[in-house]
Write a protein that holds these residues in place. Structure first.
Motif, PDB file in Angstrom:
ATOM      1  N   THR A   1       9.116  75.498  22.051  1.00  0.00           N
ATOM      2  CA  THR A   1      10.070  74.434  21.699  1.00  0.00           C
ATOM      3  C   THR A   1      10.523  74.536  20.248  1.00  0.00           C
ATOM      4  N   THR A   2      10.217  75.626  19.574  1.00  0.00           N
ATOM      5  CA  THR A   2      10.623  75.922  18.191  1.00  0.00           C
ATOM      6  C   THR A   2       9.969  75.021  17.156  1.00  0.00           C
ATOM      7  N   LEU A   3       8.886  74.329  17.546  1.00  0.00           N
ATOM      8  CA  LEU A   3       8.237  73.438  16.573  1.00  0.00           C
ATOM      9  C   LEU A   3       7.241  74.181  15.690  1.00  0.00           C
TER      10      LEU A   3
ATOM     11  N   VAL B   1      13.273  82.079  19.239  1.00  0.00           N
ATOM     12  CA  VAL B   1      12.753  80.780  18.792  1.00  0.00           C
ATOM     13  C   VAL B   1      12.698  80.656  17.279  1.00  0.00           C
TER      14      VAL B   1
ATOM     15  N   TYR C   1      16.762  78.641  16.492  1.00  0.00           N
ATOM     16  CA  TYR C   1      16.071  77.435  16.934  1.00  0.00           C
ATOM     17  C   TYR C   1      17.021  76.264  17.185  1.00  0.00           C
TER      18      TYR C   1
ATOM     19  N   ARG D   1      17.219  73.998  20.640  1.00  0.00           N
ATOM     20  CA  ARG D   1      16.896  72.574  20.632  1.00  0.00           C
ATOM     21  C   ARG D   1      17.885  71.717  21.418  1.00  0.00           C
ATOM     22  N   THR D   2      19.123  72.190  21.561  1.00  0.00           N
ATOM     23  CA  THR D   2      20.068  71.385  22.335  1.00  0.00           C
ATOM     24  C   THR D   2      19.902  71.609  23.838  1.00  0.00           C
TER      25      THR D   2
ATOM     26  N   TYR E   1      11.906  68.034  25.913  1.00  0.00           N
ATOM     27  CA  TYR E   1      10.490  68.260  25.588  1.00  0.00           C
ATOM     28  C   TYR E   1       9.739  66.949  25.650  1.00  0.00           C
TER      29      TYR E   1
ATOM     30  N   PHE F   1      17.638  57.821  22.640  1.00  0.00           N
ATOM     31  CA  PHE F   1      17.589  59.267  22.869  1.00  0.00           C
ATOM     32  C   PHE F   1      18.905  59.781  23.453  1.00  0.00           C
TER      33      PHE F   1
ATOM     34  N   ARG G   1      21.791  58.607  22.675  1.00  0.00           N
ATOM     35  CA  ARG G   1      22.752  58.658  21.567  1.00  0.00           C
ATOM     36  C   ARG G   1      22.506  59.822  20.628  1.00  0.00           C
ATOM     37  N   ILE G   2      21.229  60.110  20.328  1.00  0.00           N
ATOM     38  CA  ILE G   2      21.026  61.216  19.383  1.00  0.00           C
ATOM     39  C   ILE G   2      21.351  62.560  20.026  1.00  0.00           C
ATOM     40  N   PHE G   3      21.390  62.601  21.349  1.00  0.00           N
ATOM     41  CA  PHE G   3      21.834  63.840  21.984  1.00  0.00           C
ATOM     42  C   PHE G   3      23.328  63.790  22.291  1.00  0.00           C
ATOM     43  N   GLY G   4      23.995  62.768  21.798  1.00  0.00           N
ATOM     44  CA  GLY G   4      25.437  62.687  21.961  1.00  0.00           C
ATOM     45  C   GLY G   4      25.879  62.388  23.381  1.00  0.00           C
TER      46      GLY G   4
ATOM     47  N   ARG H   1      25.764  59.150  17.004  1.00  0.00           N
ATOM     48  CA  ARG H   1      24.359  59.544  16.928  1.00  0.00           C
ATOM     49  C   ARG H   1      23.690  58.875  15.750  1.00  0.00           C
TER      50      ARG H   1
ATOM     51  N   PRO I   1      19.197  67.696  18.730  1.00  0.00           N
ATOM     52  CA  PRO I   1      20.234  68.307  17.897  1.00  0.00           C
ATOM     53  C   PRO I   1      20.443  67.564  16.578  1.00  0.00           C
ATOM     54  N   LEU I   2      19.705  66.505  16.358  1.00  0.00           N
ATOM     55  CA  LEU I   2      19.846  65.743  15.120  1.00  0.00           C
ATOM     56  C   LEU I   2      19.370  66.591  13.947  1.00  0.00           C
TER      57      LEU I   2
ATOM     58  N   ARG J   1      10.231  72.085  11.282  1.00  0.00           N
ATOM     59  CA  ARG J   1       9.167  72.377  12.240  1.00  0.00           C
ATOM     60  C   ARG J   1       7.948  71.556  11.905  1.00  0.00           C
ATOM     61  N   LEU J   2       6.875  71.799  12.684  1.00  0.00           N
ATOM     62  CA  LEU J   2       5.661  71.010  12.449  1.00  0.00           C
ATOM     63  C   LEU J   2       4.777  71.644  11.399  1.00  0.00           C
TER      64      LEU J   2
END
Lengths: 304, 368
Positions: free
Chosen positions: A52-54, A69, A73, A77-78, A82, A102, A104-107, B3, B211-212, B366-367
């Motif tokens: 998940t690219t974290l 990744v 990244y 993420r879009t 997750y 959630f 809204r932040i993903f548009g 957003r 995507p934020l 990232r974390l």
């Protein structure tokens, strides 16, 4: 159908000196329900967080929908939904507010993708004004799943979604996952519950940062290759010790109220075993041959 | 944009639903400003003074020498006109001006008495009080030891004048300090805690896998606190005006703009703190020890900076609150404009940019 959604090649991850993931490779096809099965601390969360690219991989090449990744990244993420291991929604927002946020932040909006989450969200919709922190464990998971799905991702990544959830909710949750798979969403899920492996298309059995086996659940069970007996008596603890002392017994593992036993020899003489156990003062002895399940396979692979 | 607005709305929900946050945001400022409306006493050393000697004879020289050699005062300006007195006070370096009347020695010999005027900058009420008392006792000593001892029945009459705050109200000193402290605390601490909370609760994990971008996340976090801090500042100013009858000599709009700048600075500092802390507790500790204590002790809020050891004086130059206190005092008490406080304004603006750049650099996508 056989296009690759997630490709992991020789992934290694170290935290300071400790190596949590020791070079695993697997790939998830599009539209597949893939399970990472293993006990706590096996490295499942690390693998999922890298996908998940974290987290950065220490070594190895990982691509999600052909994007790397590390480099791409933002693109990844879009496209993914997750659901982390912990319940990570806002406890002080209501069910509906969480979902709206959630979306809204993903548009997007709830209405736009309502079809996708209808199945799941309809269970919790009656409580939409309740604060998320006041939901039961099962409902929390359904809300988290709804939030992860709200932007209609191509790939859904779930880290131990059913841990700490009651048996009925677990079953419901898996039914939802299977319905989502039927809608064409690729799902990568980790779980410590071996019985859930049977519900996946393919599983990877993980132990100590290594993959022991990757295959369909049927194939893994088919590879067990030994006959298996379930044995029971009134004193299970004594029974384990007594069985392990017998030289024709290969492995003994507790499984529910029974012990699962394999033999060194081709076959096991049930009457002979019964009389041996009778001599050792066991009462209520039951012995029957059973089919191996994923957990038996896991135990067998672990001892190899 | 939608957003972003969604994010801001969510932040307001967090704030208004947590009674403890609300208490810190609105209960604490009011309590503090009321509590700090009292005076704390303190001592002086090396206070910079000016002398306006209209007479320039041997007696005035002697008195000036006595005062400057006492160890409490440093003569930093010799003035030549009444107009200059006002000017040096506005610059804010000089705390006190001593004015000798013309033909001082002559009058002393002829009439047996001459006058000295002691003018102090009373926007800092404590210091002004102490400074004038010290000066008077030095002059009295001179009269007793030098003049009366020689059998000369001379008398010197000191006349004390307090400039800007002639009632010596301590609250004038505490309002700017309290304002700085509260804005610092509310803005920096609350933002850092609210960002750290997302990390602690695991919601940051979900936000990152969205995507934020980092900038909207951070700005979205900051805006609600900016609005609330500003309301706080207005409440403090209103309280000090209506309850403590503190004057607002300068332009109110200018004062509010400077306040906004300070809030913005504190918020960017809060973001920076949050990038360094993974839990609410850590964020709170850093805010407390790195912000609250130094702001109280080193900004000139409670203890005058000129009395501190050199090392602490050095430290005080990196306290943003120090500059804000100077700005607020100048605007509220002396009615100064940007022409006087441009330097302090620039320093705070510079700090803001520095903190912002640092935190955007340090913000992790990232974390790890």
């Amino acid at each position: 159908m056989n296009e690759i959604a997630v490709e992991v090649q020789n992934l290694k991850k170290s935290y300071e000196k400790e190596e949590a993931v020791k070079g695993v490779s697997f790939s998830v096809s599009k539209g597949e329900l893939f399970g990472l099965i293993g006990p706590d601390g096996a490295g499942k969360t690390s693998i999922l967080r890298i996908i998940t690219t974290l987290l950065f991989p220490t070594e190895g090449k990982i691509t999600v929908l052909d994007s790397d990744v590390v480099k791409d990244y933002k693109k990844i993420r879009t496209n993914i939904g997750y659901m982390p291991q912990r319940f990570s929604l806002y406890q002080d927002l209501s069910v509906e507010e969480n979902l709206t946020f959630f979306a809204r932040i993903f548009g997007t909006t709830i209405e736009e993708n309502y079809d996708l989450i209808k199945d799941i969200y309809s269970h919790i919709e009656p409580f939409k004004d309740r604060l998320a922190g006041k939901l039961s464990g099962g409902m929390k998971q359904k809300l988290a799943l709804s939030c992860a799905l709200i932007h209609s991702p191509d790939i859904l990544i779930l880290d131990e979604p059913t841990t700490g959830v009651d048996a009925v909710s677990r079953k419901e949750f898996w039914e939802m996952l299977i319905r989502l798979k039927e809608k064409g969403i690729t799902i990568l899920v980790s779980t410590p519950y071996m019985d859930e492996a049977n519900l996946c298309d393919r599983v990877a059995l993980i132990q100590n940062g290594d993959i022991m086996s990757i295959d369909t659940p049927e194939k893994i069970i088919g590879d067990f290759g030994q006959k298996l007996w379930a044995v029971k008596s009134n004193n299970i603890y004594q029974l384990i010790n007594d069985l392990r002392r017998l030289d024709f017994i290969d492995t003994v593992f507790p499984f529910g109220e029974f012990l699962h036993v394999t033999s060194n020899t081709e076959d096991l003489n049930i009457t002979e075993l019964k009389s041996i156990l009778n001599e050792k003062n066991h009462l209520g002895i039951k012995i029957q041959q059973v089919e191996a399940n994923i957990e038996d396979c896991f135990m067998q692979l672990m001892t190899k | 944009m939608s957003r972003f607005l969604g994010f801001v709305k969510k932040e307001f929900h967090h704030i208004f639903r947590d009674p403890r946050t609300m208490l810190i945001l609105f209960g604490m400022p009011i309590a503090q400003i009321l509590i700090f409306g009292y005076v704390v006493s303190n001592e002086i050393t090396d206070v910079k003074i000016g002398v306006y000697d209209k007479s320039k004879d041997h007696v005035t020289h002697e008195i000036t020498n006595k005062i400057t050699s006492s160890g409490f005062f440093i003569l930093s300006e010799n003035l030549n006109s009444d107009q200059e007195i006002e000017d040096v006070f506005k610059k804010g370096i000089i705390r006190e001006v001593i004015v000798f009347e013309s033909n001082f020695a002559e009058k002393l010999e002829r009439d047996g008495s001459a006058g000295i005027q002691i003018i102090a900058d009373a926007s800092d009420a404590n210091t002004a009080n102490i400074v004038t008392n010290y000066t008077q006792s030095i002059i009295n000593n001179y009269v007793k030891n030098e003049l009366l001892a020689q059998g000369l029945p001379y008398e010197i009459v000191p006349e004390v004048r307090m400039l800007y705050n002639d009632e010596l109200k301590g609250v004038y000193m505490f309002v700017p300090g309290t304002m700085a402290l509260i804005l610092m605390l509310v803005s920096a601490m609350m933002t850092s805690i609210s960002i750290a909370r997302e990390k602690e609760m695991g919601t940051m994990e979900v936000l990152l896998v969205s995507p934020l971008k980092p900038l909207p996340i951070v700005i979205g976090k900051v805006i609600p606190y900016m609005v609330l801090s500003f309301i706080n500042a207005v409440v403090i100013i209103a309280l000090s005006y209506f309850v403590f009858e503190m004057p607002i000599q300068g332009n109110l709009v200018f004062l509010l703009l400077e306040t906004l700048l300070f809030i913005f600075m504190a918020l960017s500092l809060g973001i920076l703190i949050s990038t360094a802390s993974n839990s609410q507790l850590v964020a709170m500790f850093i805010s407390m020890f790195a912000l609250m204590l130094p702001t109280m002790l080193l900004s000139g809020f409670i203890f005058p900076i000129e009395n501190m050891p050199k090392i602490l004086q050095w430290f005080s130059t990196i306290m943003p609150a120090r500059y804000f206190i100077v700005i607020v005092k100048n605007i509220m008490i002396k009615g100064s404009g940007i022409g006087i406080v441009w330097k302090e304004t620039l320093i705070i603006a510079g700090m803001t940019v520095f903190f912002l750049v640092m935190s955007i650099k340090k913000f992790k996508v990232r974390l790890e």
